[in-house]
Design an enzyme around this catalytic site. Structure first.
Site, PDB file in Angstrom:
ATOM      1  CB  CYS A  21      -9.551  27.802  -5.497  1.00 34.02           C
ATOM      2  SG  CYS A  21      -8.002  27.058  -5.585  1.00 34.02           S
ATOM      3  CB  CYS A  73     -17.807 -15.651   9.249  1.00 28.60           C
ATOM      4  SG  CYS A  73     -16.585 -16.736   8.476  1.00 28.60           S
ATOM      5  CB  CYS A  98      -7.172 -13.415   3.661  1.00 28.07           C
ATOM      6  SG  CYS A  98      -6.893 -14.908   4.317  1.00 28.07           S
ATOM      7  CB  CYS A 141     -16.573 -17.806  12.523  1.00 26.13           C
ATOM      8  SG  CYS A 141     -16.484 -19.213  11.414  1.00 26.13           S
ATOM      9  CG  HIS A 152      -8.805  25.932  -9.706  1.00 25.76           C
ATOM     10  ND1 HIS A 152      -9.111  27.149  -8.943  1.00 25.76           N
ATOM     11  CD2 HIS A 152     -10.031  25.688 -10.382  1.00 25.76           C
ATOM     12  CE1 HIS A 152      -9.990  27.438  -9.087  1.00 25.76           C
ATOM     13  NE2 HIS A 152     -10.732  26.902  -9.479  1.00 25.76           N
TER      14      HIS A 152
HETATM   15 ZN   LIG Z   1      -5.193 -14.801   5.518  1.00 23.96          ZN
HETATM   16 ZN   LIG Z   2     -17.187 -18.803   9.040  1.00 20.34          ZN
END
Ligand SMILES: [Zn+2]
Ligand SMILES: [Zn+2]
Length: 692
Positions: free
Chosen positions: A354, A532, A546, A561, A611
């Site tokens: 399979c 950005c 972040c 940016c 499977h």
């Molecule tokens: Zn950061």
């Molecule tokens: Zn920016």
């Protein structure tokens, strides 16, 4: 005019695309032949009128009789003419049809038994330069009441509409022929009754009893044997052996028709394809058996199945024009339901296969991403790429079914013995397949910390659980996996195979994952301009920490940016962040909008308690989804049984995907349909291809 030995005109069909632009399936008449082997003549257009004249290489054509040319001319599109011609046995029978013969035609997506009434000339009146097309006038047989129906007249059928011809129940029959010298009174349509005495024919018609008709219909349930058919033979010691018919013909020293079978299992008295001193095909040693064709019966293991589903099983036959074969495109979206969906469809599973069935089905059913690779790979006659190309991929697309034997033949050539016996990981198989069978360069070229580092065929998503929200999408997981390790794609891959984060077959990192139908890889593409996250200007920095910031759309990739990068990281909570500089894009656009690069989901491989099964998107319609399980059912006992592969249509997958990601993430799997639940909970691998 060029004539053959019997003094008849010479017709031909273009079987290979010629340099001069004659398309495959074009039909023409040869007027002369040059010393260099070119045919000089003309090609017929719609309606049978001469369209263009010119030359074509003789080796690019197959000769036809006038009758064959007329029958094929009525078949459209032209490519279907070659399909019919390849089915030698069927086409031979169609050419010899007589009045009151019983046939099965495909009519309005149904298979319908009919009686042949007449051969009909269609198209412009027969005059020099015109070849009239031939079609069939048929009468429907009402199978429920065993009477001939008297409903609305049927359209005229082309030879390609006929899918089966029943054994004749009349002993004295005269094939319908276009005598060519009848005085036609009707303008567009002429009936040809060149049978010797029409009256005696009518008398015969009345003598056909209902039992005759029904017994003939019964005979139709037995599929005629031809090259490619699965057959069974009672061997000398009384055992039934099974195999695929590889050759049909009259062997040297014999007078009647024999079949050469490649058996499922070895037998000591069998050869590797030789019979006497001649070789008619090649297979593994001790597997070739030659018997009179009349000793062969259709493989009863499959008849049992076909009784359940009225759809005739169409074994591919590719002997006559084998060297002229071209790769079969994926089944068209509108034909998938009738051609692929059902029992005994797809790739038949066998013995832990399979992982392989589901992977091959995912890669090749609808996507053509790998087709061009076939041409590149060394393609010896019996080599592994040859088996993959002809016995699996083209067979799947042409006939909708690949028997377990073909898959086993392929598995045995994968190099390592364990591929033929054990359950393997799909990624291991894909790498072996693409690298060593198709000789493809790695699909993914990946930069790590700006340096070209890894070449790979698949990408394993690696994330930590707390990095991603509870119900992630593939888009989020892939971005997280790339950003956390500072990876970038060097270029847009033609095909991107993403492995979900799970360990082994059992442990899933996330109980559910949403397979994004569109995957935007702009932000993880090296040298592509990025926006950005805050202001939309050209981004120069990327910050991994972040990414999951609760105040900044957690889960969304963060590229900034230089101004926004400074501002975001002034915040005390982000002081420890280590944003890094992105590589400058190749072409710096002046305020030009950033071009997005998207890839499209075409298959999802799933695993449920070891499977593997597969979901495939088979066309542009959002609801065009099918589900494939190579071992959905099993027939027979453990020892002699076999698996029944099943393909199901599942438009509900498309309905589910039509929701927003937010709605999808709220879905309660206990309320979802079974297949939606499996797609969300069991995904193992998502396959994407480039959108053009
Ligand atoms: Zn950061
Ligand atoms: Zn920016």
């Amino acid at each position: 005019m060029e004539r053959n030995e019997e003094g008849q005109e010479r017709y031909f069909i273009v079987a290979r695309r010629s340099k001069k632009g004659l398309s495959r399936g074009s039909i023409g008449r040869a007027d002369a032949e040059t010393a260099a082997g070119d045919l000089i003549g003309m090609v017929y257009g719609g309606g049978g009128s001469a369209r263009s004249s010119g030359t074509v290489k003789k080796q690019d054509t197959c000769p036809l009789t006038r009758h064959q040319a007329q029958l094929l001319l009525f078949v459209s599109p032209a490519s279907r003419r070659l399909e019919l011609l390849r089915n030698v046995q069927l086409f031979t029978k169609i050419c010899a049809l007589a009045q009151e013969d019983l046939v099965v035609v495909k009519h309005k997506k149904d298979f319908q038994p009919c009686l042949v009434k007449n051969l009909i000339q269609l198209g412009k009146k027969d005059k020099p330069g015109v070849l009239q097309m031939l079609g069939f006038e048929l009468d429907l047989v009402d199978t429920e009441h065993d009477i001939l129906s008297k409903t609305a007249p049927l359209p005229f059928f082309s030879a390609a509409d006929i899918v089966q011809v029943a054994p004749s129940h009349l002993n004295t029959r005269q094939p319908l022929r276009d005598s060519g010298d009848l005085d036609f009174k009707r303008k567009e349509v002429s009936r040809i009754n060149s049978m010797p005495a029409l009256n005696s024919c009518n008398a015969k018609k009345q003598s056909i009893s209902n039992t005759d008709v029904s017994s003939s219909i019964q005979a139709l349930s037995q599929y005629s044997l031809e090259v490619g058919s699965m057959a069974e033979v009672i061997s000398l010691n009384g055992l039934t052996v099974y195999g695929v018919i590889r050759w049909i013909g009259v062997p040297e020293g014999k007078k009647n028709c024999w079949a050469g079978l490649e058996l499922d299992n070895e037998a000591t008295t069998c050869s590797d394809g030789t019979f006497g001193t001649k070789r008619y095909f090649t297979c593994e040693g001790n597997k070739a058996l030659y018997v009179p064709l009349t000793n062969c019966k259709p493989d009863s293991r499959f008849l049992f199945i076909t009784n359940e589903t009225p759809k005739p099983f169409e074994p591919p036959s590719a002997t006559l024009l084998e060297d002229l074969n071209e790769d079969v495109p994926p089944v068209a979206e509108q034909d998938v339901l009738s051609h692929l969906v059902g029992r005994m469809r797809g790739i038949q599973g066998h013995f832990n296969s399979c992982y392989l069935d589901a992977t091959l089905f995912s890669l090749f059913t609808s996507s053509t991403a790998f087709n061009r690779m076939f041409n590149r790979s060394a393609d010896s006659d019996e080599g592994i790429s040859h088996i993959l190309r002809w016995d699996i991929v083209n067979r799947l697309r042409r006939s909708g079914f690949v028997p377990a034997e073909s898959v086993m033949k392929f598995r045995k050539q994968l190099g390592c013995k364990s591929f033929a016996t054990e359950e393997k990981d799909p990624e291991e198989f894909i790498t072996l397949l693409l690298k060593h069978v198709l000789h493809i360069e790695p699909l993914l070229k990946i930069r790590s910390h700006g340096e070209l580092a890894q070449d790979a065929y698949t990408h394993q998503i690696i994330v930590e659980k707390n990095q991603v929200r509870a119900l992630p999408s593939v888009q989020q997981l892939l971005e997280m996996s790339f950003v956390s390790s500072n990876l970038k794609f060097e270029e847009i891959p033609s095909c991107l195979i993403v492995q979900m984060p799970r360990f082994g077959k059992k442990f899933k990192m996330f109980p559910k994952i949403i397979p994004s139908t569109e995957l935007d890889i702009t932000d993880i593409l090296h040298c592509s301009p990025k926006e950005c996250f805050l202001c939309g200007h050209l981004a120069e920095y990327e910050c991994f920490q972040c990414l999951m910031d609760h105040k900044l759309q957690p889960g969304k990739i963060k590229q900034y940016c230089s101004t926004c990068n400074t501002q975001v990281h002034i915040h005390p909570s982000r002081k420890e962040h280590t944003p890094h500089k992105l590589t400058d894009p190749d072409h710096l656009p002046e305020d030009a909008p950033v071009e997005r690069h998207q890839m499209q989901l075409f298959a999802v491989l799933c695993i449920d308690t070891s499977h593997y099964v597969s979901f495939v998107k088979y066309g542009p319609n959002p609801r065009s989804w099918i589900f494939f399980n190579s071992m959905a059912d099993r027939c027979g006992d453990d020892k002699n049984g076999y698996n029944v592969p099943v393909i199901r249509s599942c438009p509900e997958i498309g309905d589910f995907f039509s929701q927003s990601e937010e709605e999808m993430s709220k879905a309660d799997v206990r309320e979802c349909s079974e297949l939606v639940r499996r797609l969300l909970c069991d995904s193992y691998m998502c396959l994407y291809q480039r959108t053009e």
